[in-house]
Design a protein around this motif. Structure first.
Motif, PDB file in Angstrom:
ATOM      1  N   LEU A 105      52.582  34.288  26.454  1.00 57.27           N
ATOM      2  CA  LEU A 105      51.533  33.487  26.824  1.00 57.27           C
ATOM      3  C   LEU A 105      50.143  33.589  26.524  1.00 57.27           C
ATOM      4  CD1 LEU A 105      50.588  30.492  27.987  1.00 57.27           C
ATOM      5  CD2 LEU A 105      50.531  31.414  30.056  1.00 57.27           C
ATOM      6  N   SER A 106      49.305  33.512  25.455  1.00 63.28           N
ATOM      7  CA  SER A 106      48.142  34.017  25.096  1.00 63.28           C
ATOM      8  C   SER A 106      47.138  32.903  25.317  1.00 63.28           C
ATOM      9  CB  SER A 106      47.991  34.897  23.792  1.00 63.28           C
ATOM     10  OG  SER A 106      46.765  34.602  23.154  1.00 63.28           O
ATOM     11  N   MET A 107      46.129  33.010  26.037  1.00 55.76           N
ATOM     12  CA  MET A 107      45.129  32.003  26.224  1.00 55.76           C
ATOM     13  C   MET A 107      43.473  32.426  25.778  1.00 55.76           C
ATOM     14  SD  MET A 107      46.192  29.973  29.662  1.00 55.76           S
ATOM     15  CE  MET A 107      46.069  31.209  30.726  1.00 55.76           C
ATOM     16  N   THR A 114      36.420  24.500  33.360  1.00 52.84           N
ATOM     17  CA  THR A 114      36.550  24.569  35.024  1.00 52.84           C
ATOM     18  C   THR A 114      37.819  25.148  35.440  1.00 52.84           C
ATOM     19  OG1 THR A 114      37.529  22.355  35.225  1.00 52.84           O
ATOM     20  CG2 THR A 114      35.231  22.548  35.051  1.00 52.84           C
ATOM     21  N   PHE A 115      38.047  25.881  36.422  1.00 55.72           N
ATOM     22  CA  PHE A 115      39.128  26.378  36.990  1.00 55.72           C
ATOM     23  C   PHE A 115      40.096  25.267  37.387  1.00 55.72           C
ATOM     24  CE2 PHE A 115      37.069  30.554  37.260  1.00 55.72           C
ATOM     25  CZ  PHE A 115      38.059  31.270  36.940  1.00 55.72           C
ATOM     26  N   GLU A 116      39.620  23.952  37.526  1.00 54.77           N
ATOM     27  CA  GLU A 116      40.225  22.829  37.974  1.00 54.77           C
ATOM     28  C   GLU A 116      41.129  22.452  36.866  1.00 54.77           C
ATOM     29  OE1 GLU A 116      38.129  19.752  39.230  1.00 54.77           O
ATOM     30  OE2 GLU A 116      39.598  18.296  39.622  1.00 54.77           O
ATOM     31  N   LEU A 118      42.126  24.416  34.145  1.00 58.49           N
ATOM     32  CA  LEU A 118      42.881  25.439  34.031  1.00 58.49           C
ATOM     33  C   LEU A 118      44.056  25.538  34.932  1.00 58.49           C
ATOM     34  CD1 LEU A 118      43.396  28.143  32.219  1.00 58.49           C
ATOM     35  CD2 LEU A 118      42.192  29.496  34.222  1.00 58.49           C
ATOM     36  N   ASP A 119      43.895  25.275  36.250  1.00 57.59           N
ATOM     37  CA  ASP A 119      44.920  25.224  37.290  1.00 57.59           C
ATOM     38  C   ASP A 119      45.988  23.974  36.631  1.00 57.59           C
ATOM     39  OD1 ASP A 119      45.992  25.547  39.714  1.00 57.59           O
ATOM     40  OD2 ASP A 119      45.119  23.608  40.578  1.00 57.59           O
ATOM     41  N   LEU A 122      48.102  25.198  33.963  1.00 56.80           N
ATOM     42  CA  LEU A 122      48.975  26.115  34.443  1.00 56.80           C
ATOM     43  C   LEU A 122      50.271  25.482  35.295  1.00 56.80           C
ATOM     44  CD1 LEU A 122      46.528  29.093  35.477  1.00 56.80           C
ATOM     45  CD2 LEU A 122      48.219  29.150  33.596  1.00 56.80           C
ATOM     46  N   ILE A 125      52.426  24.164  32.352  1.00 57.92           N
ATOM     47  CA  ILE A 125      53.031  25.272  32.112  1.00 57.92           C
ATOM     48  C   ILE A 125      54.092  25.831  32.720  1.00 57.92           C
ATOM     49  CG2 ILE A 125      52.904  28.064  31.318  1.00 57.92           C
ATOM     50  CD1 ILE A 125      50.065  27.175  30.213  1.00 57.92           C
ATOM     51  N   ASN A 126      53.970  25.895  34.204  1.00 56.28           N
ATOM     52  CA  ASN A 126      55.042  26.497  35.093  1.00 56.28           C
ATOM     53  C   ASN A 126      55.853  25.422  34.855  1.00 56.28           C
ATOM     54  OD1 ASN A 126      55.738  28.468  36.792  1.00 56.28           O
ATOM     55  ND2 ASN A 126      55.407  26.924  38.372  1.00 56.28           N
ATOM     56  N   LEU A 130      60.125  26.148  34.358  1.00 58.86           N
ATOM     57  CA  LEU A 130      61.119  25.811  35.440  1.00 58.86           C
ATOM     58  C   LEU A 130      62.150  24.957  34.905  1.00 58.86           C
ATOM     59  CD1 LEU A 130      59.077  25.630  38.752  1.00 58.86           C
ATOM     60  CD2 LEU A 130      60.255  27.406  38.043  1.00 58.86           C
ATOM     61  N   ILE A 136      57.871  33.090  31.752  1.00 53.70           N
ATOM     62  CA  ILE A 136      56.542  33.653  30.994  1.00 53.70           C
ATOM     63  C   ILE A 136      56.527  34.977  31.565  1.00 53.70           C
ATOM     64  CG2 ILE A 136      54.335  33.612  30.664  1.00 53.70           C
ATOM     65  CD1 ILE A 136      54.781  30.442  31.863  1.00 53.70           C
TER      66      ILE A 136
ATOM     67  N   ILE B   2      41.999  23.858  43.957  1.00 49.92           N
ATOM     68  CA  ILE B   2      41.921  25.284  43.610  1.00 49.92           C
ATOM     69  C   ILE B   2      42.070  26.191  44.656  1.00 49.92           C
ATOM     70  CG2 ILE B   2      40.208  26.871  42.334  1.00 49.92           C
ATOM     71  CD1 ILE B   2      38.966  24.476  41.224  1.00 49.92           C
ATOM     72  N   ASP B   9      33.443  27.760  39.992  1.00 50.41           N
ATOM     73  CA  ASP B   9      34.288  26.566  39.625  1.00 50.41           C
ATOM     74  C   ASP B   9      34.513  26.821  38.231  1.00 50.41           C
ATOM     75  OD1 ASP B   9      34.024  25.294  42.101  1.00 50.41           O
ATOM     76  OD2 ASP B   9      32.091  24.342  41.467  1.00 50.41           O
ATOM     77  N   LYS B  10      33.919  27.468  37.468  1.00 48.85           N
ATOM     78  CA  LYS B  10      33.896  27.727  36.055  1.00 48.85           C
ATOM     79  C   LYS B  10      34.262  28.955  35.453  1.00 48.85           C
ATOM     80  CE  LYS B  10      31.221  23.538  35.079  1.00 48.85           C
ATOM     81  NZ  LYS B  10      30.169  23.221  34.524  1.00 48.85           N
TER      82      LYS B  10
END
Lengths: 347, 347
Positions: A105-107, A114-116, A118-119, A122, A125-126, A130, A136, B2, B9-10
């Motif tokens: 997996l290359s991103m 935002t991590f939100e 990205l979360d 992911l 993806i997960n 499954l 991965i 998160i 956040d970012k």
């Protein structure tokens, strides 16, 4: 010095769209690369299939397929870029006749993403990992400054294993072989486009994104297809044309037999698209021996991702390299790949 | 929702820089992904090494490594993004103790990119493929609209083979093992940065980009290193810290023994960088048994890419997980990974 095979000085969107202009770009690239076949045998770039094959000194072959995913918007009806990146590559490995065993997996992420989000990606993806049973196992993450990449691009590389005599390179179709599609075509591209332009229909159009490896494994238990591919960029038309040219046969396709959702048909008419040129992300096209075709269709129909499966045509000894579409009113036309871009950034 | 492990956040540029903030991002990603190990054994994401291992039911393991390359400018002193994309991944496979056998090439190109530049990049890719003896066997090409990606991003995935007992996961260093670096550090990052800011030196600073697989194969003929890695993002400091924490040993490093080009040292002083934090693209760091260390160094010195090889330190039973730098004037300091970004988009 630039050789003659591209007419333009600059790369156009159409060069990435899965049609005939894409073939020009691929030709431009592949003719600059030597040593196309792994030294110890197997199949390399020269096959222009969905993946490549590394031969080991065992009864198993290692199958490799890579795909960059650039879809916009990254969240859309029926999925997101994470689910797409996983299913796209798992399916590419599976249609080589292989069991996908691992994903790299290359991103590449834009600064300020935002991590939100990205979360969420992911999690998708997960979830596919499954569902499909494909772990991965390695990855890479880069961050680019704000404004130098649009949100996120995900490249997935899939590794699969197949017994040597079961690898499906799409060059083995013979006259009489039946062509099967596992369900309705055009869903993915039209879902993305409708969402983008704000079209609404009574029935919601959603992408058909799905990991097909388990359904394909069931087919492999009863036959080795002569050709097998998931019709993504360029749609069913591009896949069928690749089958015809790689196997050097003609294909006669019954237009009325091709499953298409009414809403997709309506949207295509409204927008002026041929649904056979529009990408799918959860369908497989197979060429199989006539004797097993009905059995393959009923097997597919039992799977949640194959319930609209149908035989749509057969291979012929004439019209080599061509796809002939028999239309409902008794007419015939040559079905070509789209020239270039219909809908940018659908995958 | 998160979880607590990222404070922001970012996504920030620093999250992609190979230092401690990068570790936070990687942790964020990996804790969202299940099934980290291939079912049939091997090593997966949980090792956080340069690649992963798929076990086959043979004496061979399949090694996989993937890397996205986003360098800017795409042409720079000593190479271009094509050469970088090939050497980066070939080296990542080689430092796992494997013989790289194939590359999958994924390119995402900006609409309007000239075929002339694409031609040059492909020539570089092909030249490395020939020099290293590693064929490109599959690929994918996407085009994104102008302004949504900065020129070109190339993701390469490398496949390698290693006998089962020779795979190098960097967790086997024992007290007394010697730490070797194959040449001068910091060349790549400083070459890129100097070029960007228009710094000139009497000696031109050029990137050290090089495929190291053949040199590494020679080392593997005489020993199996306890750890082996190419120090890219985060530089020598990050590699040594990863060695120490993965193997749970201390490392004592003699600062004066670390080869650094005078021009790189001068540029680092001018710019306020620690050269041990700056990326290389043609160097390997090894931990080997004391008995073979001198032989490994003289073997490396015979190779065009290893002529400045040197022993720079050794592993100790105390200071577990830490890297202690002994400075020229008899002092000692803990060498940490850089916190975040020094120089964005160097790889």
């Amino acid at each position: 010095m630039i050789s003659k095979e591209v007419k333009e000085d600059k790369v156009q969107l159409a060069h990435g769209a899965g049609g005939r202009k894409m073939d020009e770009l691929i030709h431009f690239i592949t003719q600059r690369i030597d040593l196309k076949t792994p030294k110890n045998g197997g199949y390399g770039l020269e096959t222009l299939d969905d993946g490549a094959v590394v031969s080991l000194s065992t009864p198993y072959e290692v199958i490799i397929s890579t795909d960059a995913h650039t879809i916009q918007p990254i969240f859309f009806p029926g999925g997101d870029i994470g689910r797409l990146a996983m299913t796209g590559t798992i399916n590419d490995v599976a249609v080589m006749g292989a069991k996908p065993v691992a994903i790299a997996l290359s991103m590449v992420i834009e600064e300020g993403f935002t991590f939100e989000k990205l979360d969420k990606i992911l999690q998708s993806i997960n979830a596919v990992s499954l569902e499909a049973g494909v772990p991965i196992i390695t990855g890479d993450t880069k961050v680019m400054p704000a404004g130098t990449i649009d949100e996120i691009v995900i490249t997935t590389t899939g590794i699969g294993l197949a017994s040597r005599d079961r690898v499906v390179i799409d060059n083995k179709i013979e006259p009489g072989d039946q062509i099967i599609v596992s369900g309705t075509v055009g869903d993915h591209g039209i879902a993305i486009l409708s969402h983008r332009v704000g079209l609404t229909f009574e029935t919601e159009l959603v992408s058909d994104l799905a990991p097909l490896n388990k359904m394909i494994e069931k087919v492999l238990e009863i036959t080795t297809p002569k050709a097998m591919r998931d019709p993504t960029r360029g749609g069913l038309a591009s896949t069928l044309n690749d089958f015809a040219s790689m196997s050097n046969v003609g294909l006669v396709i019954d237009e009325d037999a091709i499953p298409i959702k009414p809403a997709v048909k309506a949207a295509c008419e409204m927008l002026g698209f041929d649904p056979l040129h529009v990408s799918c992300e959860g369908k497989v096209v197979l060429a199989v021996e006539k004797e097993v075709a009905d059995e393959v269709v009923s097997l597919l129909k039992k799977d949640r991702y194959g319930k609209d499966a149908a035989i749509i045509g057969e291979a012929t000894a004439d019209n080599n390299g061509r796809v002939v579409l028999e239309t409902g009113i008794g007419g015939k036309r040559i079905l070509q790949k789209p020239l270039g871009e219909l809908i940018p950034r659908v995958c």
